[in-house]
Design an enzyme around this catalytic site. Structure first.
Site, PDB file in Angstrom:
ATOM      1  N   LYS A   1     -58.764   7.238  -8.415  1.00 46.56           N
ATOM      2  CA  LYS A   1     -58.603   7.058  -6.974  1.00 46.56           C
ATOM      3  C   LYS A   1     -57.393   7.853  -6.524  1.00 46.56           C
ATOM      4  O   LYS A   1     -56.269   7.598  -6.951  1.00 46.56           O
ATOM      5  CB  LYS A   1     -58.413   5.573  -6.637  1.00 46.56           C
TER       6      LYS A   1
ATOM      7  N   GLU B   1     -57.577   8.286 -16.674  1.00 50.44           N
ATOM      8  CA  GLU B   1     -57.720   7.002 -15.967  1.00 50.44           C
ATOM      9  C   GLU B   1     -59.088   6.386 -16.260  1.00 50.44           C
ATOM     10  O   GLU B   1     -59.205   5.182 -16.472  1.00 50.44           O
ATOM     11  CB  GLU B   1     -57.559   7.199 -14.451  1.00 50.44           C
TER      12      GLU B   1
ATOM     13  N   LYS C   1     -63.007   8.498  -6.276  1.00 50.06           N
ATOM     14  CA  LYS C   1     -62.821   8.357  -4.838  1.00 50.06           C
ATOM     15  C   LYS C   1     -61.716   9.266  -4.358  1.00 50.06           C
ATOM     16  O   LYS C   1     -60.660   9.273  -4.991  1.00 50.06           O
ATOM     17  CB  LYS C   1     -62.458   6.886  -4.573  1.00 50.06           C
TER      18      LYS C   1
ATOM     19  N   TYR D   1     -70.687   4.324   4.095  1.00 49.71           N
ATOM     20  CA  TYR D   1     -70.852   3.629   5.381  1.00 49.71           C
ATOM     21  C   TYR D   1     -72.182   3.992   6.021  1.00 49.71           C
ATOM     22  O   TYR D   1     -72.578   3.382   6.999  1.00 49.71           O
ATOM     23  CB  TYR D   1     -69.675   3.977   6.301  1.00 49.71           C
TER      24      TYR D   1
HETATM   25  C1  PBG Z   1     -57.760  -0.576  -0.584  1.00 52.59           C
HETATM   26  C2  PBG Z   1     -58.795   0.445  -0.305  1.00 52.59           C
HETATM   27  C3  PBG Z   1     -58.711   1.606   0.489  1.00 52.59           C
HETATM   28  C4  PBG Z   1     -59.985   2.171   0.511  1.00 52.59           C
HETATM   29  C5  PBG Z   1     -60.790   1.376  -0.294  1.00 52.59           C
HETATM   30  N1  PBG Z   1     -60.040   0.321  -0.796  1.00 52.59           N
HETATM   31  C6  PBG Z   1     -57.584   2.136   1.275  1.00 52.59           C
HETATM   32  C7  PBG Z   1     -56.436   2.723   0.600  1.00 52.59           C
HETATM   33  O1  PBG Z   1     -56.346   2.803  -0.614  1.00 52.59           O
HETATM   34  O2  PBG Z   1     -55.520   3.089   1.338  1.00 52.59           O
HETATM   35  C8  PBG Z   1     -60.385   3.400   1.280  1.00 52.59           C
HETATM   36  C9  PBG Z   1     -61.817   3.482   1.656  1.00 52.59           C
HETATM   37  C10 PBG Z   1     -62.156   4.461   2.719  1.00 52.59           C
HETATM   38  O3  PBG Z   1     -61.338   5.281   3.186  1.00 52.59           O
HETATM   39  O4  PBG Z   1     -63.322   4.429   3.148  1.00 52.59           O
HETATM   40  N2  PBG Z   1     -56.755  -0.234  -1.449  1.00 52.59           N
END
Ligand code: PBG
Length: 326
Positions: free
Chosen positions: A197, A235, A250, A315
């Site tokens: 992530k 990771e 992600k 989404y």
């Molecule tokens: C929570 C989280 C986030 C997203 C998913 N879980 C935000 C972040 O890490 O700031 C982002 C998802 C998206 O942008 O659609 N930690």
């Protein structure tokens, strides 16, 4: 061995739709899709300005939306909570009657087949908006945070969640959550870990949707540097060794290379999160008539699958499922 022109003419298999369909390598099915839902403590539905078509939903509205997604054949929902009050320890995240816990119970009643996944993180529940507890110096404190994340995951499982998805990026949290679930009779609950992530600017609109923008600083001290791919693989392997069942990468399109490498290297189920900014960019261009929304959307989904993702968190899940079922 590859045969060259003129013995081989690639265009032979492109001449009709039936032919193209016969040699198509990749597909997108509604069942591969996971729809994120933002569940609010308020009643009703509230549009998210930066994400046209996305709403914050009451518990009841979320259950109705889940039933609609189930009937469209969408595989799963991923739940995020917007609590009534926040504090320094994010206690709403692991409250028995917390917003996500309530939503899980309501959804399980109205959409029995749908897989219910919960996002495990503190950022929507802390008054400072960071994903964990803070030290007096304002740093996110790894180990005590991991304990609270484990409590959150257990409370989600107790409420009836089918899977938990830690998104916090603390070190060692997958092992701790696995242990906590195993110790409390939930050894059958899988973990989908946000493994690679990145600290991405593409999460901007999400922070409006979930009300989770950090009140100071950024998330670079715990999320990954977008410059790094090798680290993404490390990771992924770490989370697998700690007990993750599904590995998430992600954001999605900016990380197609990482998706591809994680899939090839590990062979584990891979999920890709097509995030808020990716969604909003596409919507904005479509609203202006600059791109064909449906075609760009399907091509994007296909590209993510072709890179190696088994599952796509998006989404646009309902829209894609409707087009495919169409
Ligand atoms: C929570 C989280 C986030 C997203 C998913 N879980 C935000 C972040 O890490 O700031 C982002 C998802 C998206 O942008 O659609 N930690």
């Amino acid at each position: 061995m590859m045969t060259g022109f003129p013995a081989y003419r690639p265009r032979r298999l492109r001449r009709t739709e039936r032919l193209r369909a016969m040699v198509r390598e990749t597909s997108v099915e509604p069942g591969d899709l996971i729809a994120p839902l933002f569940v609010t403590y308020r009643t009703g539905r509230y549009p998210v300005e930066a994400m046209p078509g996305v709403e914050q939903l009451s518990v009841q509205a979320a259950a109705e939306e889940a039933a609609r997604l189930e009937s469209l054949g969408v595989g799963a929902v991923l739940l995020f909570g917007i609590p009534e009050s926040k504090d320094a320890r994010g206690s709403g995240a692991y409250a028995t009657d917390g917003i996500v816990q309530q939503a899980v119970r309501a959804i399980k009643e109205q959409a029995e087949q749908l897989v219910v996944i919960t996002d495990v993180c503190l950022c929507e529940y802390t008054d400072h908006g960071h994903c964990g507890l803070l030290t007096p110096e304002g740093e996110v404190d790894n180990d005590p945070t991991v304990e609270l994340l484990s409590r959150s995951a257990m409370s989600h499982a107790e409420a009836g969640a089918d899977m938990v998805a830690p998104s916090d990026m603390m070190d060692g949290r997958v092992a701790a959550i696995r242990q906590a679930l195993d110790d409390t009779g939930f050894s059958n609950i899988p973990i989908m870990s946000y493994a690679a992530k990145y600290a991405s600017a593409f999460y901007g609109p999400f922070r409006e949707a979930a009300g989770s923008a950090p009140q100071f600083g950024d998330r670079k001290a715990y999320q990954m540097d977008p410059a790094n791919a090798e680290e993404g693989l490390r990771e992924a392997w770490m989370d697998i060794e700690e007990g993750a069942d599904i590995i998430m990468v992600k954001p999605a399109v900016p990380c197609l290379d990482v998706i591809s490498r994680v899939k090839r290297d590990t062979g584990y189920p891979v999920a890709a999160y097509h995030v808020s900014g990716e969604y909003s960019m596409l919507k904005a261009a479509a609203e202006r008539g600059w791109i064909d929304e449906e075609r760009v959307l399907l091509e994007t989904m296909l590209a993510i699958r072709r890179a190696g993702a088994d599952l796509i968190i998006t989404y646009s899940a309902a829209q894609v499922a409707a087009i495919l079922g169409g």
